[in-house]
Enzyme design. Structure first.
Site, PDB file in Angstrom:
ATOM      1  N   ASP A  69      -7.751  -2.286  14.218  1.00 43.83           N
ATOM      2  CA  ASP A  69      -9.162  -2.434  13.832  1.00 43.83           C
ATOM      3  C   ASP A  69      -9.376  -3.633  12.901  1.00 43.83           C
ATOM      4  O   ASP A  69     -10.439  -3.772  12.311  1.00 43.83           O
ATOM      5  CB  ASP A  69      -9.680  -1.139  13.183  1.00 43.83           C
ATOM      6  CG  ASP A  69      -8.957  -0.785  11.882  1.00 43.83           C
ATOM      7  OD1 ASP A  69      -8.054  -1.553  11.453  1.00 43.83           O
ATOM      8  OD2 ASP A  69      -9.292   0.257  11.283  1.00 43.83           O
ATOM      9  N   ASP A  81       0.837  -1.201   0.000  1.00 44.36           N
ATOM     10  CA  ASP A  81       0.000   0.000   0.000  1.00 44.36           C
ATOM     11  C   ASP A  81       0.869   1.248   0.000  1.00 44.36           C
ATOM     12  O   ASP A  81       2.100   1.161   0.132  1.00 44.36           O
ATOM     13  CB  ASP A  81      -0.959  -0.004   1.214  1.00 44.36           C
ATOM     14  CG  ASP A  81      -0.308  -0.517   2.494  1.00 44.36           C
ATOM     15  OD1 ASP A  81       0.927  -0.487   2.593  1.00 44.36           O
ATOM     16  OD2 ASP A  81      -1.038  -0.935   3.408  1.00 44.36           O
ATOM     17  N   HIS A  88      -7.596  -4.359  10.103  1.00 43.24           N
ATOM     18  CA  HIS A  88      -7.281  -4.204   8.677  1.00 43.24           C
ATOM     19  C   HIS A  88      -6.014  -4.968   8.296  1.00 43.24           C
ATOM     20  O   HIS A  88      -5.152  -5.209   9.142  1.00 43.24           O
ATOM     21  CB  HIS A  88      -7.179  -2.723   8.267  1.00 43.24           C
ATOM     22  CG  HIS A  88      -5.988  -1.979   8.799  1.00 43.24           C
ATOM     23  ND1 HIS A  88      -6.098  -0.787   9.478  1.00 43.24           N
ATOM     24  CD2 HIS A  88      -4.647  -2.216   8.726  1.00 43.24           C
ATOM     25  CE1 HIS A  88      -4.892  -0.342   9.797  1.00 43.24           C
ATOM     26  NE2 HIS A  88      -3.995  -1.198   9.348  1.00 43.24           N
ATOM     27  N   GLU A 147      -9.779  -1.244   5.327  1.00 44.56           N
ATOM     28  CA  GLU A 147     -10.404  -0.953   6.608  1.00 44.56           C
ATOM     29  C   GLU A 147     -11.704  -1.754   6.757  1.00 44.56           C
ATOM     30  O   GLU A 147     -12.223  -2.296   5.772  1.00 44.56           O
ATOM     31  CB  GLU A 147     -10.701   0.553   6.691  1.00 44.56           C
ATOM     32  CG  GLU A 147      -9.457   1.447   6.658  1.00 44.56           C
ATOM     33  CD  GLU A 147      -8.674   1.443   7.987  1.00 44.56           C
ATOM     34  OE1 GLU A 147      -8.698   0.426   8.709  1.00 44.56           O
ATOM     35  OE2 GLU A 147      -8.020   2.467   8.281  1.00 44.56           O
TER      36      GLU A 147
END
Ligand code: F6R
Length: 261
Positions: free
Chosen positions: A136, A67, A138, A143
């Site tokens: 979270d 990413d 990811h 996400e």
């Protein structure tokens, strides 16, 4: 899925470096998928030690980034291209021309995403993909609520991820770009071997949901449960929420050596 619980990061990094070394031995032009952030650092450090000792040669390896932030110049120290150059390319002697990432500065980001998918395809796919996990749940920057079939695309970071990553931006969450380009979950699971690492208590809840919870877009890392070859390497603190921790320990203790990771 193999869950390997190690006493400390350094022993986990050694296990993963062994697997990468074995891959490169078999395939000197292997395609490695590289993650950034804190989680893979011990692995890059262990690989650097081996490279400096003359026992790990990555000169032929091709590398693909997971990413990238949108709008950060490649020279910015927190851009993932810069991080990988400092932590991997410069130290391990990779050919910079063989390291590709999504172009977060492209005038046309949609085209950049398509080009990135095409580059991975043209390389014959990724052999081994390193992954960290966000608090979270990811992976990459997919996400919660990301499609499990998603491809490389633009995503918006959650407030929690921006706060988590503020440490790379002088503690200022506002300075963390809102937008990123990330390999999709459908892209990530096409890699032939996925290696997810998690260290510390802050990852325990997300890791338990990833490994033992339902497969759901609300925990993007849970998509790993659908992949035939996943190694999850974690320390005791990150493993604290796993209900089958004793079983995973016994599986690893009796794992036949010929299996490797
Ligand atoms: C980084 C990436 C992210 C991180 C995750 C965990 O390329 O794709 O998914 O792996 O945010 O970050 P750290 O390792 O810094 O806790």
């Amino acid at each position: 899925m193999d869950v390997i619980i190690v006493a400390d990061r350094r022993s986990g990094a050694a296990i993963i470096a062994d697997a990468i070394a074995a891959l490169i031995n078999r395939q000197p032009a292997a395609a490695l998928g590289l993650a950034t952030g804190s989680s893979p650092e011990p692995i890059y450090e262990e690989m650097t030690r081996r490279h400096e000792a003359g026992v790990l040669d990555l000169a032929g390896v091709r590398a693909f980034l997971l990413d990238e932030y949108v709008g950060l110049p490649p020279s910015h120290p927190a851009s993932y291209r810069s991080v990988i150059r400092r932590q991997v390319v410069d130290r391990l002697g990779l050919d910079p021309g063989q390291v590709t990432g999504p172009d977060g500065n492209a005038a046309d980001v949609l085209e950049a995403c398509r080009d990135y998918e095409a580059a991975i395809q043209a390389a014959g796919g990724i052999d081994l993909q390193l992954l960290g996990i966000g608090s979270d749940g990811h992976i990459g920057f997919n996400e919660p609520s990301s499609s499990l079939g998603s491809r490389t695309r633009l995503k918006t970071l959650t407030a929690q991820t921006r706060a988590d990553n503020a440490r790379f931006f002088d503690g200022n969450a506002e300075a963390v770009p809102q937008h990123v380009l990330t390999q999709g979950l459908g892209t990530i699971v096409e890699a032939r071997h996925l290696v997810l690492v998690a260290w510390g208590a802050g990852k325990a809840a997300a890791l338990a949901r990833c490994v033992e919870g339902p497969v759901t877009a609300m925990v993007p890392a849970s998509v790993l449960q659908l992949h035939p070859h996943v190694s999850v390497v974690v320390d005791d603190e990150a493993a604290a929420g796993l209900s089958l921790a004793d079983y995973y320990r016994s599986v690893f203790a009796t794992k036949p050596a010929w299996q490797g990771l």
